[in-house]
Write a protein that holds these residues in place. Sequence first.
Motif, short mmCIF file in Angstrom:
data_model
loop_
_atom_site.label_atom_id
_atom_site.label_comp_id
_atom_site.label_asym_id
_atom_site.label_seq_id
_atom_site.Cartn_x
_atom_site.Cartn_y
_atom_site.Cartn_z
N PHE A 295 30.10 27.72 28.21
CA PHE A 295 30.28 26.29 28.49
C PHE A 295 31.03 26.00 29.80
O PHE A 295 31.04 24.90 30.29
N TYR A 296 31.72 27.03 30.31
CA TYR A 296 32.58 26.82 31.50
C TYR A 296 31.95 27.30 32.79
O TYR A 296 32.42 26.98 33.88
N CYS A 297 30.88 28.10 32.71
CA CYS A 297 30.44 28.85 33.88
C CYS A 297 29.23 28.22 34.59
O CYS A 297 28.21 27.93 33.94
N LEU B 244 35.05 43.50 32.35
CA LEU B 244 34.47 42.55 31.40
C LEU B 244 35.63 41.74 30.84
O LEU B 244 36.40 42.22 30.00
N ARG B 245 35.77 40.53 31.33
CA ARG B 245 36.89 39.73 30.81
C ARG B 245 36.69 39.44 29.33
O ARG B 245 35.57 39.11 28.92
N HIS B 246 37.74 39.56 28.55
CA HIS B 246 37.59 39.26 27.11
C HIS B 246 37.55 37.75 26.91
O HIS B 246 37.11 37.29 25.88
N GLU B 247 38.00 36.99 27.89
CA GLU B 247 38.03 35.51 27.93
C GLU B 247 39.09 34.89 27.04
O GLU B 247 39.78 33.99 27.46
N THR B 248 39.23 35.36 25.81
CA THR B 248 40.35 34.96 24.94
C THR B 248 40.35 35.92 23.75
O THR B 248 39.30 36.40 23.32
N PHE C 225 41.42 28.17 35.14
CA PHE C 225 40.12 27.56 34.83
C PHE C 225 39.89 26.44 35.83
O PHE C 225 40.76 25.59 36.06
N LEU C 226 38.70 26.46 36.44
CA LEU C 226 38.34 25.41 37.41
C LEU C 226 37.03 24.81 36.96
O LEU C 226 36.03 25.52 36.82
N PRO C 227 37.01 23.51 36.68
CA PRO C 227 35.78 22.92 36.15
C PRO C 227 34.62 23.01 37.14
O PRO C 227 34.82 22.91 38.35
N1 5AD Z 1 36.74 28.65 36.23
C1 5AD Z 1 37.42 29.79 36.41
N2 5AD Z 1 36.92 31.00 36.14
C2 5AD Z 1 35.67 31.07 35.66
N3 5AD Z 1 34.92 32.11 35.28
C3 5AD Z 1 33.70 31.64 34.89
N4 5AD Z 1 33.66 30.30 35.01
C4 5AD Z 1 34.88 29.92 35.47
C5 5AD Z 1 35.47 28.66 35.77
N5 5AD Z 1 34.79 27.51 35.59
C6 5AD Z 1 35.44 33.47 35.19
C7 5AD Z 1 35.22 34.00 33.79
C8 5AD Z 1 34.26 35.14 34.00
C9 5AD Z 1 34.52 35.53 35.43
C10 5AD Z 1 33.41 36.27 36.10
O1 5AD Z 1 34.74 34.30 36.08
O2 5AD Z 1 36.46 34.47 33.24
O3 5AD Z 1 34.47 36.23 33.14
#
Ligand code: 5AD
Length: 377
Positions: A88-90, A180-184, A253-255
């Motif tokens: 949802f964030y990428c 590989l980021r676990h993300e959370t 996190f950057l939208p």
């Molecule tokens: N803001 C910041 N980091 C992000 N990533 C993906 N989308 C965003 C975002 N909107 C990070 C994730 C991913 C990595 C490649 O980039 O953590 O694992």
Amino acid sequence: MFCRGRLIFTVRKRKRDDSLELKKTIQKIAETKSITEEELANILIIAEKEKREYLFQKAREAAERNYGKKIYIRGLIEFSNICKNDCFYCGLRKSNNRLDRYRLTEADIVSCADYGYELGFRTVVLQSGEDLFFDDDKICRIVREIKKRHDDIAVTLSIGEKKRESYEAFYEAGTDRYLLRHETANRRHYENMHPENMSFVHRRKCLSDLKEIGYQTGCGFMVGSPGQSIHTLYEDIEFIRELQPHMVGIGPFLPQRDTPFGEQTARIEGIDSTEENSIVDSTLILISVLRLLFPKLLIPATTALGTAHPMGRELGILAGANVIMPNLSPVSVREKYLLYDGKICTGEEAAECINCLRRRVEGIGYQIVVDRGDCLE
Ligand code: 5AD
Ligand code: FES
């Protein structure tokens, strides 16, 4: 009777007491390499710059004891922005039909690595969305070719979740590291950020497979992603303690406007984000905490941190980070690897980028080194 002098005295004393308490907490974390959730909360809510400085100083000292003033560089080759997933964030998510998609050819990828080698990189990171076009054979062929041409280069892959057999094949082909980021580390939080077909359990399984196979492994998370709290961050720390990765990448996190989280702002539940204590500050605090808890960890000052603040990467190093990952991808595709809006360094050639970073790093008293930059075990 109201006595103003006494009130000021009491406030000053309380402030001094707070500062003293905080210093003690930071010293305790550094000495015992452990932290409680309450201590994490107390550190994350520090609103005054001067108080944070003590934490950063301790983290710098820990980094210096292990790595001196050396900053390792990894050349990032973003070879495909095609992704089968829909996080949802990428910005690379498959449902984003506003993104211009690209794939580099195998020959292009190898020549990016050659160019990086000439510039002094002894690590390349091949990163992409989860693009099934690049099957195991192709990836292994690319890795073998790069290793054949440069026997002292470390190859890192960052291409997402795969079967254990694929990870084994990449390792056999000579891949040294995997990011590989676990993300959370919190299931509910993970499910909040990913569609149903993505599995929290599978992601963790991938990370434990990678470690077991023998990769130098990197995990990581965003700071301020929707649904994150002090508690989930504490769980991230516990997870890192368990996994014992070699590297942890964190950035704010950057939208990205064409994603479901495009309207969200970075925020940690339980912390008021203010000008004095922004998400950049929280990221820096977390870098320092990681440095104190895991002194030998490789911690990048990420591009996301550099995007969120013009001096973000320098501040990251001054908070205990010891890696930077400049971009080696051809300038023609840089803008298309748009994980988030406003990404920096999309216009410069790699050579300019590395010169600019060298100047910046030297400007704060550190040096970029030509080295594989392995994690100290
Ligand atoms: N803001 C910041 N980091 C992000 N990533 C993906 N989308 C965003 C975002 N909107 C990070 C994730 C991913 C990595 C490649 O980039 O953590 O694992
Ligand atoms: Fe590609 Fe998340 S959108 S892995």
